[in-house]
Write an enzyme that holds these catalytic residues in place. Structure first.
Site, short mmCIF file in Angstrom:
data_model
loop_
_atom_site.label_atom_id
_atom_site.label_comp_id
_atom_site.label_asym_id
_atom_site.label_seq_id
_atom_site.Cartn_x
_atom_site.Cartn_y
_atom_site.Cartn_z
N ASP A 143 6.96 -3.31 -22.61
CA ASP A 143 7.67 -3.39 -21.34
C ASP A 143 7.44 -2.11 -20.56
OD1 ASP A 143 9.23 -4.68 -19.50
OD2 ASP A 143 11.13 -4.02 -20.35
N GLU A 217 10.97 -9.60 -13.94
CA GLU A 217 9.71 -8.90 -14.20
C GLU A 217 8.53 -9.87 -14.11
OE1 GLU A 217 9.51 -6.27 -17.51
OE2 GLU A 217 11.65 -5.78 -17.47
N ASP A 249 14.02 -9.86 -18.64
CA ASP A 249 14.34 -8.87 -19.67
C ASP A 249 15.86 -8.68 -19.71
OD1 ASP A 249 14.22 -6.75 -21.46
OD2 ASP A 249 13.77 -5.27 -19.91
N GLN A 256 23.18 -0.30 -23.91
CA GLN A 256 22.06 0.58 -23.57
C GLN A 256 22.51 2.01 -23.30
OE1 GLN A 256 19.76 -1.06 -20.33
NE2 GLN A 256 18.22 0.56 -20.34
N THR A 273 14.44 -12.11 -24.87
CA THR A 273 13.64 -11.92 -23.66
C THR A 273 13.05 -13.29 -23.33
OG1 THR A 273 13.08 -9.68 -24.39
CG2 THR A 273 11.75 -10.63 -22.59
N GLU A 389 21.64 -3.03 -10.05
CA GLU A 389 21.34 -2.55 -8.70
C GLU A 389 22.15 -3.30 -7.64
OE1 GLU A 389 16.76 -1.91 -8.43
OE2 GLU A 389 17.19 -3.08 -10.22
#
Lengths: 440, 440
Positions: A143, A217, A249, A256, A273, A389
């Site tokens: 990735d 992605e 993803d 995380q 994924t 985001e």
């Protein structure tokens, strides 16, 4: 590995061509100019197929009936396999010959013009009757982080003054992902349990993720074939790419944050994924090749090994959309709501540069390896490729047509990613969908 | 997956037992109590083998001759395979039955007592005539960071005041590695090219690594088998481990420093990883199981999913040595120089805890997956598992018996890692060697 020159447009790109397969006429994703490859699971096991309209061509059956007479033995064996690894391992000229032979077979005025109806019904069957699985046994999944607006947006959450790390514009940042938990579009995703710190400086607790996110992605399917210790020059890297797809993803942001120092994301990514099942070949995308992001004079000079020069394959111009629907929206009959619209124009590195970089230290790629581009976000609202985001780190909830709000994904939410290429004078080429619904 | 209770010692651990294979008598690595599994490459292709003294048992030949009559069909198929993936995919009770059947066949007073010499010569052949390859097709390779002294030593180079990151004692930090570039012991390693910043704040240049390092790690071979979404409880995690080996996680420190933010090591690791070829089974190590590192009252409480309770498999007590020889040393007839001596007692997390953590978010493991423990260093000089630590970040060169000095590896240097278990009343069990020589 020797480079096989990027072809000019050929008859397979002719916008006027039509297929005798009725559902392909006017198809927005899979006209005869596309011919993406995939793997169908049916009562006979797994078999290699090619999408055409709302149907698929059973390539094992086509081989059995001798309908692809122009192909060499190696190519025919690849089409009789249970996955696309062998097809990806063919030379580019062989993959092009496969594409040409399928075009001839499916073309309205081609080889199959005089085929009896029962043969046509045997080799071309409805997609809705078929289960699509992961197109290849992925040896290694890598990735990257090539979406520069995404890297900037995420960096801003931590370092408002200097969002991009100093290495970003020099080195295609990437990390190894998990192959075993790759699944084909349509699989449900469970919110994973993991160690989560719920308040700053607090102790971690074993909890179900509360910040489950998607990441849009580009999937890059690799032909590989370089021996360990032998880099692939960027000028030849286009031949190391079999084709493209869409990749989600899934990311557990709260897991995380706690786990990723100092070695990168791990359990926050490896629970699943999702990849779209059709591999749209590089050769189908020839008409849509464009120029990568323009470097500014103040941007660092590219290392020679990343500088393609004239012969370098450029970037396919692919447009993406992401739609979200919640359980309530579906119950109310509301259509999926578009939460993002972006394109490959936001990639700082081209797929060929990713190949060249991955191998520059000698790492070997194998047919069936998969790259994710990294999250693709544009520079403006409405073009962002993750909820991290879109919701500004969870601070600004997104309001949906049902009146519901979302910072991160909740049970019942369904994500649908789509992609396509378009250009005047050519038929639109689609990627199909990459979908997943959150359960639990 | 159900747990199969850890067995008491059985007849395969009897220190008095001897094999009719002459080279096994007094063997320091491979007495009949060990019986490690591996894969030999010969003119008949790849075949499953078991090391015995300085010889190997050809398990395909033993199956063909009906010499393992107690085994079920599935186990016999696994022994006739071209790699150990099927053997790793057997249930633990089946792997134990394989071990017992091989013991019976090779034992001086066992099944083969009356075998004609030509049959013995057919099934047992000298190791020196054989090429050993990677024992399994590795689906996914994961590298952990479980050596607490290593994490502390490396942390000190960057953060002298608080070397361990806040998450270290809570969460088994790990990251995904590269499967394609795993090789068996004996392969030469090339110093990789990559982007390297040679002075602080300078621009990266495309150079050959000047800071090539080794990392001593324990290899853990995984049986896997959990479905995607289904964690393996720590109490059952011992059954998910087929056995152990040695692993050299070659690392280019100068490439790593520049590339690793924010997603972890990538090209600095993926140019090659060397694994010892023999899988020493968990069942061979039963006599050597010990207690993991003692937690202090000030250490954080373990999450329940990492807390084994009474039924948890503990840590095999394995002692390691690392020897270095340079071209000059070999030319002068100097023996390899021991640069490190350590043991699994430095692991903060047990292999079973690594399995439990890897799967707690639902990630699926597959037979043939590989874990690296992370670099194993002790707390004192002479016990360090990398040159980064031995040379204190390159500041204190190591002096060799030839008078040469080393901060990092140079062309011609050969690294040899070995490991063994010992305990009064039991035969010593060895791991063989994990070697690699730097070329270019």
């Amino acid at each position: 590995m020797t480079s096989e020159t990027n072809p000019a447009l050929d008859f397979t790109h002719d916008a006027a061509a039509e297929s005798w397969v009725a559902s392909a006429q006017g198809s927005v994703d899979f006209p005869i100019q596309n011919l993406p490859m995939g793997v169908i699971e049916c009562d006979r096991g797994c078999l290699v197929a090619c999408a055409i309209g709302e149907d698929f061509l059973d390539l094992a059956a086509a081989c059995d009936d001798g309908l692809l007479p122009s192909l060499d033995e190696e190519s025919l064996r690849a089409l009789r396999a249970v996955d696309l690894n062998q097809w990806m391992g063919l030379r580019r000229s062989q993959r092009r010959a496969v594409r040409a032979a399928i075009f001839e077979l499916l073309c309205a005025d081609g080889r199959a013009r005089d085929l009896p109806d029962e043969v046509r019904r045997k080799i071309v069957r409805p997609l809705k009757s078929a289960g699509l699985v992961l197109p290849a046994a992925v040896g290694d999944y890598t990735d990257f982080y090539a979406g520069i607006h995404h890297a900037t947006n995420v960096g801003k959450l931590f370092r408002p003054e200097s969002p991009l790390l100093p290495n970003y514009k020099h080195v295609p940042v990437g990390y190894h992902g998990r192959s075993s938990s790759l699944v084909a579009s349509g699989c449900d995703v469970q919110r994973p349990f993991g160690q989560i710190v719920t308040e700053p400086g607090g102790l971690p607790r074993h909890l179900k993720s509360r910040r489950l996110d998607f990441e849009l992605e580009l999937a890059v399917w690799i032909t590989g074939g370089n021996a360990l210790g032998t880099p692939i020059p960027v000028q030849e890297a286009g031949d190391a790419i079999a084709g493209y797809g869409l990749l989600n993803d899934w990311s557990a942001r709260d897991i995380q944050t706690w786990e990723y120092q100092p070695l990168g994301p791990f359990l926050s990514k490896n629970f699943m994924t999702t990849v779209s099942p059709w591999v749209v070949s590089s050769d189908a995308l020839t008409p849509f090749v464009t120029h990568p992001l323009v470097r500014m004079p103040e941007d660092p000079e590219l290392q020679p090994y990343l500088h393609g020069g004239d012969g370098a394959p450029e970037l396919p111009d692919i447009r993406f959309e992401v739609h979200l629907s919640t359980e309530s929206m579906r119950a109310e009959g509301l259509p999926p709501y578009r939460i993002s619209r972006s394109s490959t124009a936001s990639l700082w590195w081209t797929p060929a540069q990713l190949v060249a970089h991955h191998t520059v230290g000698g790492c070997n790629l194998r047919p069936g390896d998969l790259f994710g581009s990294g999250t693709i976000s544009g520079a403006s609202p409405g073009t962002l490729g993750s909820l991290l985001e879109i919701s500004d780190g969870g601070r600004s909830p997104l309001t949906l047509p049902s009146g519901e709000t979302r910072t991160f994904l909740e049970a019942g939410d369904e994500l649908v990613m789509t992609g396509h290429c378009e250009r005047p004078g050519f038929r639109r080429i689609g990627f199909g969908a990459c979908t997943g619904r959150v359960v639990g």
